[in-house]
Design a protein around this motif. Structure first.
Motif, PDB file in Angstrom:
ATOM      1  N   THR A 122      -9.702  -9.511  -0.606  1.00 36.98           N
ATOM      2  CA  THR A 122      -8.274  -9.249  -0.766  1.00 36.98           C
ATOM      3  C   THR A 122      -7.468 -10.513  -0.517  1.00 36.98           C
ATOM      4  O   THR A 122      -6.538 -10.843  -1.272  1.00 36.98           O
ATOM      5  CB  THR A 122      -7.811  -8.144   0.201  1.00 36.98           C
ATOM      6  N   LEU A 123      -7.813 -11.237   0.537  1.00 36.77           N
ATOM      7  CA  LEU A 123      -7.120 -12.494   0.843  1.00 36.77           C
ATOM      8  C   LEU A 123      -7.314 -13.504  -0.284  1.00 36.77           C
ATOM      9  O   LEU A 123      -6.373 -14.204  -0.669  1.00 36.77           O
ATOM     10  CB  LEU A 123      -7.630 -13.065   2.172  1.00 36.77           C
ATOM     11  N   ASN A 124      -8.532 -13.586  -0.819  1.00 36.39           N
ATOM     12  CA  ASN A 124      -8.773 -14.501  -1.942  1.00 36.39           C
ATOM     13  C   ASN A 124      -7.971 -14.090  -3.173  1.00 36.39           C
ATOM     14  O   ASN A 124      -7.467 -14.938  -3.913  1.00 36.39           O
ATOM     15  CB  ASN A 124     -10.265 -14.537  -2.288  1.00 36.39           C
ATOM     16  N   HIS A 125      -7.858 -12.800  -3.388  1.00 33.56           N
ATOM     17  CA  HIS A 125      -7.075 -12.266  -4.509  1.00 33.56           C
ATOM     18  C   HIS A 125      -5.620 -12.721  -4.383  1.00 33.56           C
ATOM     19  O   HIS A 125      -5.001 -13.179  -5.356  1.00 33.56           O
ATOM     20  CB  HIS A 125      -7.180 -10.747  -4.492  1.00 33.56           C
ATOM     21  N   ILE A 126      -5.060 -12.598  -3.182  1.00 37.71           N
ATOM     22  CA  ILE A 126      -3.669 -13.002  -2.924  1.00 37.71           C
ATOM     23  C   ILE A 126      -3.530 -14.512  -3.050  1.00 37.71           C
ATOM     24  O   ILE A 126      -2.588 -15.024  -3.685  1.00 37.71           O
ATOM     25  CB  ILE A 126      -3.224 -12.537  -1.534  1.00 37.71           C
ATOM     26  N   LEU A 127      -4.464 -15.248  -2.440  1.00 32.28           N
ATOM     27  CA  LEU A 127      -4.380 -16.706  -2.440  1.00 32.28           C
ATOM     28  C   LEU A 127      -4.493 -17.273  -3.848  1.00 32.28           C
ATOM     29  O   LEU A 127      -3.764 -18.206  -4.212  1.00 32.28           O
ATOM     30  CB  LEU A 127      -5.479 -17.287  -1.539  1.00 32.28           C
ATOM     31  N   LEU A 128      -5.399 -16.746  -4.648  1.00 32.03           N
ATOM     32  CA  LEU A 128      -5.533 -17.229  -6.021  1.00 32.03           C
ATOM     33  C   LEU A 128      -4.243 -17.005  -6.801  1.00 32.03           C
ATOM     34  O   LEU A 128      -3.804 -17.874  -7.566  1.00 32.03           O
ATOM     35  CB  LEU A 128      -6.700 -16.528  -6.712  1.00 32.03           C
ATOM     36  N   SER A 129      -3.617 -15.861  -6.592  1.00 31.11           N
ATOM     37  CA  SER A 129      -2.344 -15.576  -7.252  1.00 31.11           C
ATOM     38  C   SER A 129      -1.272 -16.574  -6.828  1.00 31.11           C
ATOM     39  O   SER A 129      -0.474 -17.049  -7.661  1.00 31.11           O
ATOM     40  CB  SER A 129      -1.900 -14.149  -6.911  1.00 31.11           C
ATOM     41  N   ILE A 130      -1.249 -16.925  -5.549  1.00 30.74           N
ATOM     42  CA  ILE A 130      -0.285 -17.901  -5.036  1.00 30.74           C
ATOM     43  C   ILE A 130      -0.507 -19.265  -5.678  1.00 30.74           C
ATOM     44  O   ILE A 130       0.433 -19.943  -6.117  1.00 30.74           O
ATOM     45  CB  ILE A 130      -0.387 -17.995  -3.499  1.00 30.74           C
ATOM     46  N   ILE A 131      -1.768 -19.683  -5.726  1.00 32.34           N
ATOM     47  CA  ILE A 131      -2.095 -20.990  -6.299  1.00 32.34           C
ATOM     48  C   ILE A 131      -1.719 -21.040  -7.778  1.00 32.34           C
ATOM     49  O   ILE A 131      -1.181 -22.041  -8.270  1.00 32.34           O
ATOM     50  CB  ILE A 131      -3.591 -21.290  -6.091  1.00 32.34           C
ATOM     51  N   GLN A 132      -1.974 -19.967  -8.484  1.00 35.79           N
ATOM     52  CA  GLN A 132      -1.623 -19.914  -9.910  1.00 35.79           C
ATOM     53  C   GLN A 132      -0.117 -20.015 -10.117  1.00 35.79           C
ATOM     54  O   GLN A 132       0.341 -20.632 -11.083  1.00 35.79           O
ATOM     55  CB  GLN A 132      -2.158 -18.624 -10.527  1.00 35.79           C
ATOM     56  N   ARG A 133       0.656 -19.443  -9.206  1.00 30.10           N
ATOM     57  CA  ARG A 133       2.123 -19.493  -9.318  1.00 30.10           C
ATOM     58  C   ARG A 133       2.675 -20.838  -8.872  1.00 30.10           C
ATOM     59  O   ARG A 133       3.641 -21.337  -9.444  1.00 30.10           O
ATOM     60  CB  ARG A 133       2.742 -18.380  -8.476  1.00 30.10           C
ATOM     61  N   HIS A 143      -7.722 -24.134 -10.240  1.00 29.99           N
ATOM     62  CA  HIS A 143      -7.193 -23.150  -9.293  1.00 29.99           C
ATOM     63  C   HIS A 143      -8.279 -22.658  -8.336  1.00 29.99           C
ATOM     64  O   HIS A 143      -8.020 -22.440  -7.154  1.00 29.99           O
ATOM     65  CB  HIS A 143      -6.587 -21.962 -10.042  1.00 29.99           C
ATOM     66  N   PHE A 144      -9.500 -22.491  -8.846  1.00 29.14           N
ATOM     67  CA  PHE A 144     -10.601 -22.058  -7.975  1.00 29.14           C
ATOM     68  C   PHE A 144     -10.987 -23.159  -6.996  1.00 29.14           C
ATOM     69  O   PHE A 144     -11.319 -22.892  -5.837  1.00 29.14           O
ATOM     70  CB  PHE A 144     -11.808 -21.646  -8.821  1.00 29.14           C
ATOM     71  N   GLU A 145     -10.941 -24.402  -7.454  1.00 25.59           N
ATOM     72  CA  GLU A 145     -11.218 -25.538  -6.566  1.00 25.59           C
ATOM     73  C   GLU A 145     -10.193 -25.558  -5.422  1.00 25.59           C
ATOM     74  O   GLU A 145     -10.548 -25.782  -4.259  1.00 25.59           O
ATOM     75  CB  GLU A 145     -11.139 -26.850  -7.349  1.00 25.59           C
ATOM     76  N   LEU A 146      -8.926 -25.331  -5.761  1.00 26.83           N
ATOM     77  CA  LEU A 146      -7.871 -25.348  -4.756  1.00 26.83           C
ATOM     78  C   LEU A 146      -8.036 -24.197  -3.775  1.00 26.83           C
ATOM     79  O   LEU A 146      -7.808 -24.356  -2.570  1.00 26.83           O
ATOM     80  CB  LEU A 146      -6.499 -25.281  -5.426  1.00 26.83           C
ATOM     81  N   LEU A 147      -8.443 -23.032  -4.280  1.00 26.70           N
ATOM     82  CA  LEU A 147      -8.653 -21.886  -3.402  1.00 26.70           C
ATOM     83  C   LEU A 147      -9.701 -22.204  -2.344  1.00 26.70           C
ATOM     84  O   LEU A 147      -9.493 -21.944  -1.148  1.00 26.70           O
ATOM     85  CB  LEU A 147      -9.080 -20.674  -4.233  1.00 26.70           C
TER      86      LEU A 147
END
Length: 284
Positions: A122-133, A143-147
């Motif tokens: 769930t945290l990864n789901h939220i974090l990936l969305s943040i990075i994409q935005r 984006h996955f590298e940044l996550l």
């Protein structure tokens, strides 16, 4: 303080002092000043208590992160907010956070491991969305590298001030992590994750209807003093069992329950379940 919350807080104290394996139910009940019968009214076993601890702390952290992110109008502040809330909560609940960093019980108990993985996903789901935005113009593979870079830095710095007890200025630390991630986003060209590997990564959570119904039932019992929240929960539960409400009404009900801190997590998993149901329908 409710008896359930008392058990949770005293259990955390004992787990921090002795570890999970060396702490018995008897020790917990003695610390709480209650009988074993009273303990088993809330938790069937010590393992179920540990799952309760995971739910109690991580659901609050996720809810606070979601609230902070959803209320933020400036996309360049999203990552800072995520990091700040995460570190603040772990610092606030330092005893429990240290257990996560030190204990290995989650690796050999499937139920505990799966529950922890659900929250981490769930945290990864939220974090990936943040990075994409926050970094919309970057290569999506980046984006996955940044996550993973964010998670690595968070884990390292959390150990620094929790385990090593290194004094840190939280605001300065959060700005430092964001600066490092921004440098990586702007200048990194070598990607670790290949397209083949990325195809295997799935940040969509497979939350079952039973899991949502069980959580709804649990929260309904805890919110009997708030009729609006309770009625909203009951309507959501009814619709989950026999769908008949339109999306606007469901979103309104979810908004009603989010005002109650005890209900934020169930609102989150309800929405994640709905997302999964939509994905399953569209793939058929």
């Amino acid at each position: 303080m409710s008896k359930k919350q008392l058990i949770i807080e005293k259990a955390v104290e004992l787990f921090a002092e002795n570890g999970f394996e060396s702490t018995s139910v008897q020790q917990i009940t003695e610390r709480c000043g209650i009988s074993k019968g009273a303990f088993y009214l809330y938790f069937k076993s010590k393992d179920e208590l540990i799952i309760g601890l995971i739910d109690y702390f991580l659901s609050n952290i996720i809810s606070d992160i979601e609230q902070s992110v959803s209320n933020e109008k400036h996309t360049d502040q999203l990552l800072y907010n995520y990091i700040y809330v995460s570190l603040s909560e772990f610092k606030k609940h330092a005893k429990f956070a240290k257990l996560f960093l030190k204990e290995q019980v989650f690796s050999y108990n499937n139920d505990l491991f799966n529950r922890l993985q659900m929250y981490m996903s769930t945290l990864n789901h939220i974090l990936l969305s943040i990075i994409q935005r926050q970094f919309p113009k970057k290569n999506p593979d980046m984006h996955f590298e940044l996550l993973y870079a964010v998670n690595g830095l968070l884990k390292g710095y959390t150990k620094l001030f929790l385990i090593d007890e290194f004094p840190v200025d939280l605001d300065r630390l959060c700005h430092s992590i964001v600066e490092k991630i921004t440098i990586i986003a702007d200048h990194s060209t070598v990607l670790v994750f290949t397209p083949e590997y990325l195809g295997k990564i799935n940040f969509h959570l497979d939350i079952t209807k039973e899991e949502v119904l069980n959580k709804l039932e649990e929260v309904i019992q805890e919110t009997s003093d708030d009729p609006i929240v309770r009625d909203s929960l009951l309507l959501l539960k009814e619709d989950l069992e026999d769908p008949h409400l339109n999306e606007a009404i469901i979103q309104g009900l979810l908004k009603n329950i989010r005002i109650n801190p005890h209900c934020r997590w169930v609102a989150s998993i309800y929405e994640l379940y709905l997302e999964g149901a939509i994905r399953a329908t569209s793939s058929e």
